[in-house]
Design a protein around this motif. Structure first.
Motif, PDB file in Angstrom:
ATOM      1  N   LEU A 138     -42.536 -27.298  56.704  1.00  0.00           N
ATOM      2  CA  LEU A 138     -43.776 -26.511  56.627  1.00  0.00           C
ATOM      3  C   LEU A 138     -43.610 -25.173  57.339  1.00  0.00           C
ATOM      4  O   LEU A 138     -43.996 -24.128  56.806  1.00  0.00           O
ATOM      5  N   TRP A 139     -43.037 -25.197  58.539  1.00  0.00           N
ATOM      6  CA  TRP A 139     -42.839 -23.952  59.278  1.00  0.00           C
ATOM      7  C   TRP A 139     -41.944 -22.995  58.498  1.00  0.00           C
ATOM      8  O   TRP A 139     -42.185 -21.792  58.461  1.00  0.00           O
ATOM      9  N   GLN A 140     -40.914 -23.524  57.868  1.00  0.00           N
ATOM     10  CA  GLN A 140     -40.001 -22.687  57.090  1.00  0.00           C
ATOM     11  C   GLN A 140     -40.734 -22.035  55.919  1.00  0.00           C
ATOM     12  O   GLN A 140     -40.603 -20.833  55.688  1.00  0.00           O
ATOM     13  N   TYR A 141     -41.505 -22.811  55.189  1.00  0.00           N
ATOM     14  CA  TYR A 141     -42.215 -22.266  54.035  1.00  0.00           C
ATOM     15  C   TYR A 141     -43.322 -21.306  54.481  1.00  0.00           C
ATOM     16  O   TYR A 141     -43.554 -20.283  53.837  1.00  0.00           O
ATOM     17  N   LEU A 142     -43.982 -21.605  55.587  1.00  0.00           N
ATOM     18  CA  LEU A 142     -45.017 -20.707  56.097  1.00  0.00           C
ATOM     19  C   LEU A 142     -44.420 -19.336  56.437  1.00  0.00           C
ATOM     20  O   LEU A 142     -45.049 -18.298  56.200  1.00  0.00           O
ATOM     21  N   ALA A 143     -43.207 -19.318  56.959  1.00  0.00           N
ATOM     22  CA  ALA A 143     -42.534 -18.050  57.249  1.00  0.00           C
ATOM     23  C   ALA A 143     -42.285 -17.270  55.956  1.00  0.00           C
ATOM     24  O   ALA A 143     -42.468 -16.054  55.909  1.00  0.00           O
ATOM     25  N   TRP A 144     -41.881 -17.972  54.899  1.00  0.00           N
ATOM     26  CA  TRP A 144     -41.694 -17.330  53.596  1.00  0.00           C
ATOM     27  C   TRP A 144     -43.000 -16.697  53.126  1.00  0.00           C
ATOM     28  O   TRP A 144     -43.016 -15.554  52.664  1.00  0.00           O
ATOM     29  N   LEU A 145     -44.085 -17.448  53.222  1.00  0.00           N
ATOM     30  CA  LEU A 145     -45.373 -16.936  52.750  1.00  0.00           C
ATOM     31  C   LEU A 145     -45.812 -15.697  53.530  1.00  0.00           C
ATOM     32  O   LEU A 145     -46.344 -14.751  52.948  1.00  0.00           O
ATOM     33  N   GLU A 146     -45.568 -15.693  54.836  1.00  0.00           N
ATOM     34  CA  GLU A 146     -45.910 -14.516  55.644  1.00  0.00           C
ATOM     35  C   GLU A 146     -45.137 -13.295  55.179  1.00  0.00           C
ATOM     36  O   GLU A 146     -45.684 -12.197  55.078  1.00  0.00           O
ATOM     37  N   ARG A 147     -43.859 -13.482  54.903  1.00  0.00           N
ATOM     38  CA  ARG A 147     -43.018 -12.356  54.483  1.00  0.00           C
ATOM     39  C   ARG A 147     -43.422 -11.853  53.090  1.00  0.00           C
ATOM     40  O   ARG A 147     -43.422 -10.650  52.846  1.00  0.00           O
ATOM     41  N   LEU A 148     -43.739 -12.781  52.194  1.00  0.00           N
ATOM     42  CA  LEU A 148     -44.161 -12.369  50.856  1.00  0.00           C
ATOM     43  C   LEU A 148     -45.498 -11.635  50.910  1.00  0.00           C
ATOM     44  O   LEU A 148     -45.689 -10.622  50.235  1.00  0.00           O
ATOM     45  N   GLU A 149     -46.407 -12.133  51.719  1.00  0.00           N
ATOM     46  CA  GLU A 149     -47.700 -11.450  51.877  1.00  0.00           C
ATOM     47  C   GLU A 149     -47.485 -10.035  52.399  1.00  0.00           C
ATOM     48  O   GLU A 149     -48.061  -9.073  51.886  1.00  0.00           O
ATOM     49  N   SER A 150     -46.628  -9.901  53.396  1.00  0.00           N
ATOM     50  CA  SER A 150     -46.322  -8.587  53.967  1.00  0.00           C
ATOM     51  C   SER A 150     -45.698  -7.658  52.925  1.00  0.00           C
ATOM     52  O   SER A 150     -46.046  -6.480  52.835  1.00  0.00           O
ATOM     53  N   LEU A 151     -44.789  -8.201  52.119  1.00  0.00           N
ATOM     54  CA  LEU A 151     -44.153  -7.418  51.060  1.00  0.00           C
ATOM     55  C   LEU A 151     -45.204  -6.869  50.092  1.00  0.00           C
ATOM     56  O   LEU A 151     -45.205  -5.679  49.776  1.00  0.00           O
ATOM     57  N   TYR A 152     -46.113  -7.716  49.644  1.00  0.00           N
ATOM     58  CA  TYR A 152     -47.124  -7.275  48.684  1.00  0.00           C
ATOM     59  C   TYR A 152     -48.103  -6.283  49.300  1.00  0.00           C
ATOM     60  O   TYR A 152     -48.546  -5.341  48.637  1.00  0.00           O
ATOM     61  N   LYS A 153     -48.425  -6.457  50.568  1.00  0.00           N
ATOM     62  CA  LYS A 153     -49.298  -5.483  51.238  1.00  0.00           C
ATOM     63  C   LYS A 153     -48.629  -4.120  51.314  1.00  0.00           C
ATOM     64  O   LYS A 153     -49.267  -3.091  51.098  1.00  0.00           O
ATOM     65  N   GLN A 154     -47.336  -4.118  51.635  1.00  0.00           N
ATOM     66  CA  GLN A 154     -46.602  -2.861  51.702  1.00  0.00           C
ATOM     67  C   GLN A 154     -46.484  -2.212  50.329  1.00  0.00           C
ATOM     68  O   GLN A 154     -46.588  -0.994  50.200  1.00  0.00           O
ATOM     69  N   MET A 155     -46.278  -3.022  49.298  1.00  0.00           N
ATOM     70  CA  MET A 155     -46.189  -2.478  47.947  1.00  0.00           C
ATOM     71  C   MET A 155     -47.522  -1.864  47.528  1.00  0.00           C
ATOM     72  O   MET A 155     -47.549  -0.818  46.881  1.00  0.00           O
ATOM     73  N   ALA A 156     -48.620  -2.504  47.926  1.00  0.00           N
ATOM     74  CA  ALA A 156     -49.945  -1.949  47.621  1.00  0.00           C
ATOM     75  C   ALA A 156     -50.160  -0.631  48.358  1.00  0.00           C
ATOM     76  O   ALA A 156     -50.732   0.311  47.806  1.00  0.00           O
ATOM     77  N   ALA A 157     -49.686  -0.570  49.581  1.00  0.00           N
ATOM     78  CA  ALA A 157     -49.873   0.638  50.384  1.00  0.00           C
ATOM     79  C   ALA A 157     -49.012   1.805  49.907  1.00  0.00           C
ATOM     80  O   ALA A 157     -49.341   2.968  50.175  1.00  0.00           O
ATOM     81  N   HIS A 158     -47.937   1.512  49.187  1.00  0.00           N
ATOM     82  CA  HIS A 158     -47.003   2.561  48.784  1.00  0.00           C
ATOM     83  C   HIS A 158     -47.018   2.871  47.295  1.00  0.00           C
ATOM     84  O   HIS A 158     -46.020   3.347  46.754  1.00  0.00           O
ATOM     85  N   THR A 159     -48.119   2.607  46.659  1.00  0.00           N
ATOM     86  CA  THR A 159     -48.258   3.023  45.265  1.00  0.00           C
ATOM     87  C   THR A 159     -49.477   3.932  45.156  1.00  0.00           C
ATOM     88  O   THR A 159     -50.454   3.758  45.882  1.00  0.00           O
ATOM     89  N   ILE A 160     -49.397   4.880  44.249  1.00  0.00           N
ATOM     90  CA  ILE A 160     -50.519   5.800  44.070  1.00  0.00           C
ATOM     91  C   ILE A 160     -51.448   5.349  42.937  1.00  0.00           C
ATOM     92  O   ILE A 160     -52.487   5.941  42.729  1.00  0.00           O
ATOM     93  N   PHE A 161     -51.051   4.292  42.255  1.00  0.00           N
ATOM     94  CA  PHE A 161     -51.832   3.837  41.108  1.00  0.00           C
ATOM     95  C   PHE A 161     -52.845   2.779  41.541  1.00  0.00           C
ATOM     96  O   PHE A 161     -52.457   1.727  42.055  1.00  0.00           O
ATOM     97  N   PRO A 162     -54.123   3.034  41.322  1.00  0.00           N
ATOM     98  CA  PRO A 162     -55.156   2.094  41.775  1.00  0.00           C
ATOM     99  C   PRO A 162     -55.017   0.680  41.210  1.00  0.00           C
ATOM    100  O   PRO A 162     -55.227  -0.297  41.926  1.00  0.00           O
TER     101      PRO A 162
END
Length: 163
Positions: free
Chosen positions: A96-120
């Motif tokens: 569970l801890w291992q998978y939770l770490a994956w989910l945190e990283r994926l969430e962070s990745l998608y947040k960063q991708m949202a922050a770095h696009t100019i398309f709404p």
């Protein structure tokens, strides 16, 4: 970073997460645990499909909340756990801890991708993907917390800091 590379990186991350989930389907896992991992695997595979569509410039509607909640797996787990005497499963907690770490990283990745696009529309798409990962993380962290509490119960004391 080009648009195609962005989609490809996200898909590679999701596929790697799926491969990690497959490794967690270890012999000796309980039926309940296998059901959870298969559910999580289906969710991550849906993410790959959404990213594949988006890569072809077709931003799909992302309803991650419905995807995560579509099975009554969480209510079923709660009922089963209330009916049985719970014992600490150290391997389950570790996975569970291992998978939770994956989910945190994926969430962070998608947040960063949202922050770095100019398309709404892309911003909304990535924010929805991040929200889905956050929601799944919340569900699974409740299961991890139950196991963590059992661990401390076994020790006979609560995890207080030294005063």
């Amino acid at each position: 970073m080009s648009a195609n590379t962005r989609w490809q990186v996200a898909k590679k991350m999701e596929k790697t997460c799926i491969a990690a989930l497959e490794e967690m389907l270890a012999p000796g896992a309980s039926a309940q645990e296998l059901e959870i991992w298969r559910h999580c695997q289906a969710i991550q595979e849906q993410y790959v499909q959404w990213l594949t569509s988006a890569e072809r410039s077709i931003l799909p509607e992302v309803d991650a909340e419905a995807l995560i909640e579509r099975q009554r797996i969480w209510a079923k787990l709660s009922q089963e756990q209330n009916q049985e005497k719970m014992v600490t499963d150290y391997f389950w907690l570790g996975r569970l801890w291992q998978y939770l770490a994956w989910l945190e990283r994926l969430e962070s990745l998608y947040k960063q991708m949202a922050a770095h696009t100019i398309f709404p529309l892309e911003q909304i798409f990535f924010k929805n993907l991040a929200h889905g990962q956050w929601l799944l993380h919340r569900r699974l962290s409740a299961l991890a917390q139950q196991q963590h509490n059992l661990l401390w119960e076994e020790l006979g004391f609560a995890p207080f800091e030294k005063l």
